[in-house]
Design a protein around this motif. Sequence first.
Motif, PDB file in Angstrom:
ATOM      1  N   ILE A  66       0.825  -1.282  -0.050  1.00  0.00           N
ATOM      2  CA  ILE A  66      -0.079  -0.067  -0.087  1.00  0.00           C
ATOM      3  C   ILE A  66       0.959   1.223   0.124  1.00  0.00           C
ATOM      4  O   ILE A  66       1.884   1.368   0.911  1.00  0.00           O
ATOM      5  N   GLN A  68       0.342   5.856  -0.084  1.00  0.00           N
ATOM      6  CA  GLN A  68      -0.578   6.675  -0.273  1.00  0.00           C
ATOM      7  C   GLN A  68      -0.051   7.491  -1.200  1.00  0.00           C
ATOM      8  O   GLN A  68       1.073   8.220  -1.160  1.00  0.00           O
ATOM      9  N   LYS A  73      -4.937   6.160  -0.781  1.00  0.00           N
ATOM     10  CA  LYS A  73      -4.274   4.739  -0.504  1.00  0.00           C
ATOM     11  C   LYS A  73      -4.446   4.043  -1.839  1.00  0.00           C
ATOM     12  O   LYS A  73      -5.624   3.927  -2.137  1.00  0.00           O
ATOM     13  N   LYS A  75      -3.441   0.055  -3.539  1.00  0.00           N
ATOM     14  CA  LYS A  75      -2.902  -1.141  -3.569  1.00  0.00           C
ATOM     15  C   LYS A  75      -2.075  -1.175  -4.902  1.00  0.00           C
ATOM     16  O   LYS A  75      -2.510  -0.768  -5.910  1.00  0.00           O
ATOM     17  N   ASN A 151      -9.176  -0.775  -3.612  1.00  0.00           N
ATOM     18  CA  ASN A 151      -8.762   0.672  -3.266  1.00  0.00           C
ATOM     19  C   ASN A 151      -9.835   1.447  -2.433  1.00  0.00           C
ATOM     20  O   ASN A 151      -9.516   2.243  -1.581  1.00  0.00           O
ATOM     21  N   LEU A 154      -9.872   0.331   1.115  1.00  0.00           N
ATOM     22  CA  LEU A 154      -8.762   0.937   1.753  1.00  0.00           C
ATOM     23  C   LEU A 154      -8.779   2.319   2.283  1.00  0.00           C
ATOM     24  O   LEU A 154      -8.309   2.934   3.126  1.00  0.00           O
TER      25      LEU A 154
END
Length: 279
Positions: A66, A68, A73, A75, A151, A154
């Motif tokens: 991961i 940012q 964020k 993947k 995503n 996340l």
Amino acid sequence: MNEYELLDSGHGRKLERFGKITLNRPCAQAVWNPSQPQAWKQADAFFTRKQGLEWRGRDKLPDSWIAQVNGVKMKLSTTDFGHLGVFPETRAMWNWIRDHISKASKRRNEPLNFLNLFAYSGGATLAAAQGGAHCCHVDASKGMVAWARENAKLNGLAEHPIRWIVDDVNKFLTREIKRGRRYDAILLDPPSFGRGKGGELYKIEHALLETLQLVQKVMSNQPCFVYLTSHTPGFTPIVLKNLIQQLLGNGQLDCGEMLLTGSENTFTVPSGTWARWEK
């Protein structure tokens, strides 16, 4: 928060950091000499296209991780084509979209409807959602739409109003026109060459005009913006600007290059083009 950085470029390659992982990948535009030769030793893996597609050091990387990127964020994972699940040259656009949607929503006192076409792993969709938009995310790849949905989770946006659509873009737009669905803000990043959900061939030089004509028909009565990006050689900023100006008329028009950036001492690397129309 941002965990992406262009560390150096040169000799046809780029050195980038994505969170804790540093990668050395091809970059045809970087025809100059590297500025920091010693920095390249820190690369965790190396991708080449010289004798087929090959990762070196891929076995030492996690299957996914991961990072940012400009508040989203993502993947990331090394694909067989050298891609990772994010195109960091689009991150400045994410900021612009998030900011403009947020301001327009406050002015109108209601959420905007945002349409993302050829939407890949969803960075722009999620930036728009963070700005408060109700979103529609369209891509012909079932795998990429599934990745984008990961995503969304996340980023705490799994329950946000986002329609996830696996479809050929032109067929989808044709159906939306018939259904009467309209959008206030639209982003499209057409591929140079691609296949639709049913194997439909998309070649940008033939299909883009039709796509833009359909986009015009799904715009709301109070459109906020249309954003067009491209990685196709020859589709310069002025080419994209002319296309949307001819289609949408003289709103506020702007265009430029998408850029990979690092510290002040790092050469900026052009990586695609953009144009946008605002009401």
